[in-house]
Motif scaffolding. Structure first.
Motif, PDB file in Angstrom:
ATOM      1  N   SER A   1       0.811  -1.223   0.000  1.00 41.02           N
ATOM      2  CA  SER A   1       0.000   0.000   0.000  1.00 41.02           C
ATOM      3  C   SER A   1       0.840   1.267   0.000  1.00 41.02           C
ATOM      4  O   SER A   1       0.314   2.355  -0.264  1.00 41.02           O
ATOM      5  N   ARG A   2       2.110   1.153   0.277  1.00 38.22           N
ATOM      6  CA  ARG A   2       2.961   2.342   0.334  1.00 38.22           C
ATOM      7  C   ARG A   2       3.458   2.779  -1.036  1.00 38.22           C
ATOM      8  O   ARG A   2       4.047   3.844  -1.169  1.00 38.22           O
TER       9      ARG A   2
ATOM     10  N   GLU B   1       2.952   4.591  -4.283  1.00 39.55           N
ATOM     11  CA  GLU B   1       2.017   5.592  -4.774  1.00 39.55           C
ATOM     12  C   GLU B   1       1.391   5.122  -6.084  1.00 39.55           C
ATOM     13  O   GLU B   1       2.025   4.456  -6.898  1.00 39.55           O
TER      14      GLU B   1
ATOM     15  N   GLN C   1      -7.007   7.834   6.457  1.00 41.80           N
ATOM     16  CA  GLN C   1      -5.786   8.622   6.587  1.00 41.80           C
ATOM     17  C   GLN C   1      -5.089   8.289   7.909  1.00 41.80           C
ATOM     18  O   GLN C   1      -5.728   8.079   8.935  1.00 41.80           O
TER      19      GLN C   1
ATOM     20  N   GLY D   1       1.700   6.250   6.840  1.00 33.60           N
ATOM     21  CA  GLY D   1       1.957   6.151   5.408  1.00 33.60           C
ATOM     22  C   GLY D   1       1.290   4.969   4.741  1.00 33.60           C
ATOM     23  O   GLY D   1       1.651   4.601   3.620  1.00 33.60           O
TER      24      GLY D   1
ATOM     25  N   GLY E   1      -1.341   3.582   2.569  1.00 34.08           N
ATOM     26  CA  GLY E   1      -2.105   4.311   1.568  1.00 34.08           C
ATOM     27  C   GLY E   1      -3.178   3.509   0.878  1.00 34.08           C
ATOM     28  O   GLY E   1      -4.246   3.269   1.412  1.00 34.08           O
TER      29      GLY E   1
END
Length: 309
Positions: free
Chosen positions: A147-148, A150, A197, A201, A203
């Motif tokens: 998930s980190r 981008e 959120q 980090g 994401g």
């Protein structure tokens, strides 16, 4: 913009675009003009494709089929909180990244994504020969590591319906039985949730959790309805990777029943738990046509606190 344009939300095209579209419509309507039939000249030709009919409506104002709208469900998924203390207590080491062992999951995610991109795969089964090898622990840590990246989307699904554990590992509540979603009685928008959120980090991660055991999971996973639901989910969310936390391969036939729905496998092997014969048999049951992307040796030293199956 005219009052009608304001009401129906249609955009006005530039002069060049309008001219090009009218030329295309003229080509389609040419047989009608040649026949001299005024009615056919005014109406769209039967063979006109939907895109042309929609463009005709935009230019001429005809009340015909509108342009299709594609809805990306990802942004509207319900958000779930991230509790760093719970994740750390459940050994989700890729969350805070304080444990140096998180680097092993970073390496695993990189190799996994390289393999997926190379072969055009998206669906990854995570299983083990027997229980107690740490497959759910591996699935949760790998999903958070993924998930980190981008602009990458990861979906993690708790498909170990005989002993669901992913919700507890993540420290959140499941919205209900995941079997309802697989059967199509619950939509992706109501059952799947997205990580909210947070300061860690974490994401692009969505999860499908489960709050109760299913009596006949193998039959459910093999049902064509499950395939249709997964295909629809991929259309709605456009994930780059879908991770399935599946039951152990030797305990039941769930992994075998579901084999048509995933592209490749990560096998989590329990250090000191699984014999070479158990590993070979687990691979045999999965089938030679399903690539084993890696054998992950977990719990080389037994740690009773780790808990996850």
């Amino acid at each position: 913009m005219s009052e009608r344009s304001k009401r129906d939300g249609r955009r006005r095209l530039g002069a060049e675009a309008r001219a090009a579209i009218l030329d295309r419509i003229a080509e389609v309507d040419a047989p009608a003009r040649e026949s001299g039939t005024a009615a056919r000249l005014a109406a769209p030709a039967p063979e006109t494709d939907p895109a042309t009919r929609a463009l005709r409506a935009a230019v001429l104002g005809d009340d015909v089929t509108l342009l299709p709208q594609i809805h990306d469900l990802w942004g509207s998924l319900r958000r779930i909180p991230v509790d760093e203390a719970i994740l750390e207590a459940n050994l989700v080491i890729t969350a805070s990244r304080r444990d140096p062992a998180h680097a092993a999951f970073d390496l695993l995610r990189t190799r996994l994504l390289q393999a997926l991109d190379e072969h055009g795969w998206k669906r990854v089964a995570i299983t083990s020969p027997t229980r107690g090898c740490g497959k759910t622990f591996t699935a949760a840590n790998l999903a958070i590591a993924l998930s980190r990246y981008e602009n990458r989307r990861t979906v993690l699904l708790d498909f170990d319906m005989r002993a669901p554990a992913l919700a507890d590992v993540l420290g959140v509540s499941a919205p209900g039985p995941i079997s309802d979603w697989i059967r199509g009685t619950a939509s992706s928008g109501t059952h799947l949730q997205r990580v909210g959120q947070n300061l860690l980090g974490i994401g692009g991660l969505a999860v499908g959790l489960n709050d109760r055991a299913e009596t006949y999971p193998a039959e459910l996973l093999q049902d064509p309805k499950a395939a249709a639901v997964l295909d629809q989910m991929q259309e709605e969310l456009s994930p780059d990777a879908v991770l399935f936390d599946l039951p152990p391969a030797l305990n039941h036939d769930d992994v075998t029943a579901f084999r048509a729905r995933y592209d490749c496998v990560l096998m989590v092997v329990g250090g000191g738990r699984n014999s070479a014969e158990q590993i070979r048999e687990a691979v045999r049951r999965i089938g030679e046509d399903k690539p084993i992307l890696g054998m992950i040796l977990n719990r080389a030293e037994e740690d009773p606190a780790s808990g996850a199956a």
